[in-house]
Enzyme design. Structure first.
Site, PDB file in Angstrom:
ATOM      1  N   HIS A  32       0.833  -1.206   0.000  1.00 21.11           N
ATOM      2  CA  HIS A  32       0.000   0.000   0.000  1.00 21.11           C
ATOM      3  C   HIS A  32       0.870   1.259   0.000  1.00 21.11           C
ATOM      4  CE1 HIS A  32      -3.691   2.296   1.401  1.00 21.11           C
ATOM      5  NE2 HIS A  32      -2.718   3.127   1.770  1.00 21.11           N
ATOM      6  N   GLU A  33       1.835   1.319   0.913  1.00 21.42           N
ATOM      7  CA  GLU A  33       2.668   2.520   1.018  1.00 21.42           C
ATOM      8  C   GLU A  33       3.552   2.706  -0.215  1.00 21.42           C
ATOM      9  OE1 GLU A  33       1.921   4.670   3.072  1.00 21.42           O
ATOM     10  OE2 GLU A  33       0.678   3.428   4.377  1.00 21.42           O
ATOM     11  N   HIS A  55       1.587   4.293  -2.973  1.00 26.86           N
ATOM     12  CA  HIS A  55       1.601   5.754  -2.831  1.00 26.86           C
ATOM     13  C   HIS A  55       2.879   6.319  -3.458  1.00 26.86           C
ATOM     14  CE1 HIS A  55      -2.000   6.373  -0.593  1.00 26.86           C
ATOM     15  NE2 HIS A  55      -1.584   5.840   0.550  1.00 26.86           N
ATOM     16  N   HIS A  94      -5.648   7.236  -2.649  1.00 30.33           N
ATOM     17  CA  HIS A  94      -6.615   6.245  -2.185  1.00 30.33           C
ATOM     18  C   HIS A  94      -7.765   6.119  -3.181  1.00 30.33           C
ATOM     19  CE1 HIS A  94      -4.813   7.200   1.927  1.00 30.33           C
ATOM     20  NE2 HIS A  94      -4.494   5.943   1.665  1.00 30.33           N
TER      21      HIS A  94
END
EC number: 3.4.24.63
Length: 704
Positions: A153-154, A157, A163
């Site tokens: 997830h990070e 980014h 998101h």
């Protein structure tokens, strides 16, 4: 505990273990404390005020990530800072492998590149969005952030993704219940138009690893997000793996046409059987079938659920001719990494004497026809069900994988069948725990222990699957007494156990397996002050295997919220009432020191100081170009910003208007010039004609 009570405790614990019930206190340590905390819960508890819960914004505020300026190269330099927990380091490297398997994004240790990602143990889990061209770009994997999907997830980014629920069309798919949101956190649910982030023409994704959960930033117990399709209410916020749409967007954004470590996948649904060929060096052939009278009744891919589909390859051994062989060869494959893993499902409906041999046929300049090398011989194959197998390869030249079925002596009513083959340049799991009739176990609310396994270093261990909760499934790792204990180092140092609940999708790239890793820290102590990972015979409890053999089991270390029962029943975790847990225990002591950096270190502060005097407008981002601060302006398909500070907006429409206006102006000017020229020319000729007439009149006068 008082020493005089210890023998009675052991007797009581042994009785409970033998009876199949958990020991007092379950003899486990729950690292999550019974709470399944998401990224945003962790950061909220730490009092972090990050944009959308886990995004670090630069001084210029929210920046657009549209345009190539915010992309990383396909190979991203990184540093794992020494501040990271050991378990986190191993998890991050495993996350990189998921990127390699499913995308064209790679990661390499930093070797002096201008921009790189520095992963460190900060407060919480967070990242910047996109490549901010700051030299050292920080990404925090703090306490409790060491889960593989959190890392994925990070890094998404960092690769340029916001998101999912903040995209422009989100109100068509979800409803935000504003009065249930924590006061002051409403901005985390803002919606942004396409000039800020691009959905890349991919449908809204409830299953995205980038989506908030239904409980994000709640001020009570009720959901802050309600999905307009109710079936997805408990799906949003999954933290298992990339979704299919996550991968589609990432691969589109970075123009990926293939993934790095994936090689081949075959479920035999197409008649060309994935380019596989029948060998001429055997005495029989494999057949593409959808059913065999003696079994299997259906393939493994679809389990008979799809009409007119569901095929596998079958080798018939019912002829009774001992030694009959059939060889099925993959297409030619080209390795890059020097190590590979073959995965497949095997069904035996014949006699117990049949066997499957897995070979590689490797081609070199000196062996044009290929050299056949036996990689694994599979005997004593269980009958009556599909079984999962892995074969480790170490091939460096172009090659084929060869499956050879060998018929055993004596009568046989069936044969061997294979299905769902996957080949990748990844490491195979060390062990497979196959749990059959799982639905019955799930309803019994019991605790199930795996058979004993050994790590590559010789440590014996066992896995505990806790099914006592009506809502969640727990998973724990135990060291147990083994044959090598006298030769091993105690307390057990830096062995990382990775436990994966396998999503049995036929294509390895489309799986969303649920994984958790724990690492044995030799200095970690238990509640009573003893070393948690000390020798099991010293700190464990007495237990018995089903055959009555006695052993010592150390305290379990894991989580009671490994997966919800609702998620367990989704996707293909539970297939044919079978569950597979893949186990790998490896030494990661070499990761103790990872932050050595070469040469001069580009610093973030220099970049920030240079850009501190520059304010880019309209979502522009400040970057350094040869030491000078410049604004990189966002642009879309038919619009763009320009100017020194991105203060001017241009668009295709404006350009067309200008072009048309210019054309009309030029046409008008040319028309005027033409008319003037015609007028002047006509006037000139009129003057000449008048002069000539006057001259003729004079001549006529003189004639008289």
């Amino acid at each position: 505990m008082d020493a005089r009570h210890w023998p009675w405790f052991l007797v009581f614990a042994t009785f409970l273990l033998v009876s199949g019930l958990p020991a007092p206190e379950k003899f486990v340590k729950d690292i999550d404390g019974g709470i399944d905390q998401d990224i945003f819960d962790i950061n909220e508890d730490l009092g972090l005020d990050l944009f959308e819960g886990d995004i670090k914004l630069e001084a210029s505020g929210r920046n657009s990530i549209i345009g190539d300026n915010y992309r990383w190269p396909h190979t991203i330099p990184y540093v794992l800072e020494d501040s990271l927990e050991m378990n986190a380091k191993g998890v991050i490297l495993n996350a990189f492998e998921r990127y390699r398997l499913k995308t064209c994004i790679d990661f390499k240790p930093w070797s002096g590149e201008e921009n790189y990602i520095s992963v460190f143990k900060g407060s919480g889990c967070w990242s910047s969005v996109g490549n901010i061209h700051a030299g050292k770009q920080e990404l925090s994997i703090g306490t409790n952030c060491d889960r593989i999907a959190t890392v994925q997830h990070e890094f998404l980014h960092a690769l340029g993704f916001w998101h999912e629920q903040s995209r422009a069309d989100r109100d068509d798919y979800i409803t935000i219940v504003w009065d249930r949101i924590l006061s002051g956190k409403e901005h985390n649910f803002n919606i942004y138009n396409d000039s800020v982030s691009d959905s890349l023409n991919v449908p809204y994704d409830y299953t995205s690893v980038m989506h908030y959960s239904k409980t994000a930033f709640q001020n009570g117990t009720e959901s802050t997000i309600i999905t307009k399709i109710s079936d997805f209410e408990d799906v949003i916020g999954q933290r298992m793996d990339f979704s299919d749409y996550d991968l589609l967007k990432l691969n589109q954004l970075y123009s990926c046409t293939s993934s790095l470590s994936f090689m081949d996948s075959c479920d035999f649904e197409l008649e060309n059987i994935c380019g596989m060929i029948q060998s001429s060096q055997d005495s029989a052939d494999w057949q593409r079938l959808s059913q065999v009278l003696s079994g299997p009744e259906n393939d493994h891919s679809n389990m008979g659920q799809c009409k007119d589909s569901g095929f596998f390859m079958h080798f018939n051994t019912s002829t009774g001719n001992g030694g009959v062989t059939a060889m099925l060869e993959s297409r030619v494959l080209y390795p890059k990494r020097g190590f590979q893993c073959v995965e497949f499902y095997l069904y035996n409906s014949g006699s117990g004497n049949g066997q499957l041999n897995v070979y590689t046929r490797e081609y070199t300049a000196g062996h044009q026809d290929g050299v056949l090398t036996l990689q694994r011989e599979i005997r004593d194959i269980p009958t009556g069900s599909w079984q999962l197998y892995y074969v480790t390869l170490q091939v460096t030249e172009k090659f084929r994988v060869v499956f050879e079925g060998v018929g055993g002596p004596g009568a046989s009513s069936g044969g061997l069948s294979i299905d769902d083959i996957n080949l990748s340049e990844t490491r195979c799991p060390h062990h497979i725990w196959h749990i059959q009739n799982f639905t019955q176990l799930l309803g019994g609310q019991t605790t199930v222990y795996s058979p004993p396994f050994y790590s590559s270093k010789g440590y014996a261990f066992q896995i505990n699957l806790d099914l006592t909760s009506p809502t969640n499934v727990g998973l724990y790792f135990h060291l147990i007494s083994g044959a090598n204990d006298d030769q091993l180092q105690w307390p057990c140092p830096w062995q990382q156990a990775t436990m994966t609940l396998l999503d049995q999708n036929p294509d390895i790239r489309q799986r969303m397996s649920n994984q958790r890793s724990i690492t044995t820290d030799p200095k970690m102590t238990d509640d009573n002050g003893s070393y948690l990972w000390d020798r099991p015979s010293k700190v464990g409890v007495e237990a018995f295997f089903p055959n009555g053999t006695q052993f010592s089991r150390g305290r379990g270390y894991g989580t009671s919220v490994f997966i919800t029962q609702e998620r367990l029943k989704s996707r293909e975790f539970l297939k044919g009432d079978d569950v597979y847990i893949l186990l790998t225990v490896e030494d990661i002591s070499h990761l103790n020191s990872t932050a050595a950096v070469p040469g001069p270190v580009p610093t973030t502060s220099t970049v920030h100081n240079a850009c501190s005097e520059v304010e880019c407008q309209n979502g522009g981002i400040c970057t350094l170009q040869e030491g000078r601060a410049e604004c990189k302006c966002p642009a879309g398909e038919d619009w763009w910003y320009m100017g020194k500070r991105c203060e001017k907006r241009g668009s295709t429409k404006d350009t067309i208007v200008i072009a048309v206006s210019s054309t009309v102006t030029v046409f008008a000017v040319m028309l005027i010039i033409t008319l003037i020229s015609v007028y002047c020319t006509r006037r000139k000729y009129r003057k000449k004609a008048s002069a000539k007439t006057a001259a003729m009149n004079l001549e006529n006068q003189h004639a008289f």
